[in-house]
Write a protein that holds these residues in place. Structure first.
Motif, PDB file in Angstrom:
ATOM      1  N   VAL A  23      26.369  30.920   0.702  1.00  0.00           N
ATOM      2  CA  VAL A  23      24.993  31.504   0.911  1.00  0.00           C
ATOM      3  C   VAL A  23      24.359  31.284  -0.554  1.00  0.00           C
ATOM      4  N   PRO A  24      23.175  30.892  -0.674  1.00  0.00           N
ATOM      5  CA  PRO A  24      22.555  30.679  -1.948  1.00  0.00           C
ATOM      6  C   PRO A  24      22.106  32.231  -2.219  1.00  0.00           C
ATOM      7  N   GLN A  25      22.157  32.707  -3.504  1.00  0.00           N
ATOM      8  CA  GLN A  25      21.945  33.989  -3.898  1.00  0.00           C
ATOM      9  C   GLN A  25      20.663  34.245  -4.675  1.00  0.00           C
ATOM     10  N   ARG A  26      20.022  33.228  -4.990  1.00  0.00           N
ATOM     11  CA  ARG A  26      18.535  33.515  -5.800  1.00  0.00           C
ATOM     12  C   ARG A  26      17.599  34.091  -4.750  1.00  0.00           C
ATOM     13  N   GLU A  27      17.215  35.184  -5.058  1.00  0.00           N
ATOM     14  CA  GLU A  27      16.026  35.873  -4.297  1.00  0.00           C
ATOM     15  C   GLU A  27      14.940  34.847  -3.922  1.00  0.00           C
ATOM     16  N   GLY A  28      14.304  35.143  -2.714  1.00  0.00           N
ATOM     17  CA  GLY A  28      12.997  34.328  -2.313  1.00  0.00           C
ATOM     18  C   GLY A  28      13.644  33.186  -1.374  1.00  0.00           C
ATOM     19  N   LEU A  29      14.729  33.059  -1.232  1.00  0.00           N
ATOM     20  CA  LEU A  29      15.295  31.694  -0.525  1.00  0.00           C
ATOM     21  C   LEU A  29      15.186  32.214   1.146  1.00  0.00           C
ATOM     22  N   ILE A  30      14.591  31.356   1.894  1.00  0.00           N
ATOM     23  CA  ILE A  30      15.032  31.685   3.387  1.00  0.00           C
ATOM     24  C   ILE A  30      15.870  30.700   3.632  1.00  0.00           C
ATOM     25  N   VAL A  31      16.902  30.807   4.585  1.00  0.00           N
ATOM     26  CA  VAL A  31      17.991  29.801   4.823  1.00  0.00           C
ATOM     27  C   VAL A  31      18.033  29.953   6.544  1.00  0.00           C
ATOM     28  N   SER A  32      18.593  28.645   6.852  1.00  0.00           N
ATOM     29  CA  SER A  32      18.788  28.597   8.224  1.00  0.00           C
ATOM     30  C   SER A  32      19.707  29.640   9.118  1.00  0.00           C
ATOM     31  N   PRO A  33      19.211  30.118  10.152  1.00  0.00           N
ATOM     32  CA  PRO A  33      19.806  31.281  10.804  1.00  0.00           C
ATOM     33  C   PRO A  33      20.975  30.493  11.529  1.00  0.00           C
ATOM     34  N   ALA A  34      20.684  29.129  11.806  1.00  0.00           N
ATOM     35  CA  ALA A  34      21.557  28.490  12.646  1.00  0.00           C
ATOM     36  C   ALA A  34      22.190  27.206  12.520  1.00  0.00           C
ATOM     37  N   ASP A  35      23.186  26.887  12.830  1.00  0.00           N
ATOM     38  CA  ASP A  35      23.785  25.142  12.663  1.00  0.00           C
ATOM     39  C   ASP A  35      22.863  24.280  13.662  1.00  0.00           C
ATOM     40  N   GLY A  36      22.488  23.184  13.305  1.00  0.00           N
ATOM     41  CA  GLY A  36      21.761  22.460  14.379  1.00  0.00           C
ATOM     42  C   GLY A  36      20.879  21.494  13.842  1.00  0.00           C
ATOM     43  N   VAL A  37      19.708  21.098  14.266  1.00  0.00           N
ATOM     44  CA  VAL A  37      18.857  20.258  14.069  1.00  0.00           C
ATOM     45  C   VAL A  37      17.368  20.764  14.186  1.00  0.00           C
TER      46      VAL A  37
END
Length: 230
Positions: free
Chosen positions: A58-72
């Motif tokens: 998981v990227p640790q820099r503040e402000g990054l919104i990551v995908s909540p799911a695997d998929g397309v």
């Protein structure tokens, strides 16, 4: 990472009873007719694979919104969030990630913050890749309040095969980016409603990895990403 860890992933506890049921059926099928037993064994292995719960970087820099799911990424469009989330009537940019029955179905928090709202709504089981699935299908939504006071909505949506949305969290709970918050059994979709004026940094058709792939960056004013399939 060791070679065997590439193929053998840990299984989420939610899947144990399902794997046990599939295995028991496989044994019965072997007793009835061996070729059927091998089919049952294949289904058991698939069930184990469906409930896999691998570790993610998981990227640790503040402000990054990551995908909540695997998929397309199946949809990127302005849309009004579900009314039960209380996010207002103004459209937000919605990024939808479609999960097939072959994707990992453990869902992860797109960003750190406090869960200020959780709302479940029963509904239909339309194909989760369809736009109207966001309105008509069974769903469970979270509103996450970030450190800067802005909020983000993330919605688990049941699909054509899915018949059970599972949540691991409660209102008032603090979450870290990439932390597991739920899963959906057997094919589904996750919608992320971005904060106002935040552009998505993903494109339609892009493959997503839960907890790793960055959907958007709160610390940049870069325009929405444009990509071309080649």
């Amino acid at each position: 990472m060791k070679m065997h860890e590439t193929f053998l992933k840990p299984m989420h506890p939610e899947g144990r009873r399902f794997v046990a049921i599939f295995a028991a059926v496989a044994v019965v099928l072997f007793l009835i007719w061996e070729p059927l037993g091998w089919l049952g064994l294949g289904a058991t292995i698939w069930c184990y694979y469906f409930f896999r719960d691998p570790k993610r970087s998981v990227p640790q820099r503040e402000g990054l919104i990551v995908s909540p799911a695997d998929g397309v990424v199946s949809l990127i469009e302005p849309a009004v969030p579900p009314a039960e989330l209380g996010l207002g009537d103004a459209p937000r940019t919605r990024v939808s990630v479609f999960m097939s029955v072959f994707n990992c179905h453990v869902n992860r928090a797109p960003i750190a913050g406090r869960i200020v709202k959780q709302a479940y709504r029963p509904g239909k089981f339309l194909n989760a890749s369809l736009d109207k699935a966001s309105e008509d299908n069974e769903r469970n939504g979270l509103v996450i309040e970030m450190a800067d006071g802005r909020n983000l909505g993330v919605v688990q949506i049941a699909g054509l095969v899915a018949r059970r949305i599972v949540s691991f969290v409660d209102e008032g709970q603090e979450m870290q980016t990439g932390e597991r918050f739920g899963l959906i059994r057997f094919g589904s979709r996750l919608d992320v409603y971005l904060p106002d004026e935040v552009a998505p940094q993903v494109a339609l058709g892009q493959t997503m990895i839960a907890g790793e792939t960055v959907i958007a960056d709160l610390q940049t004013d870069a325009p929405a990403r444009v990509a071309q399939a080649i």
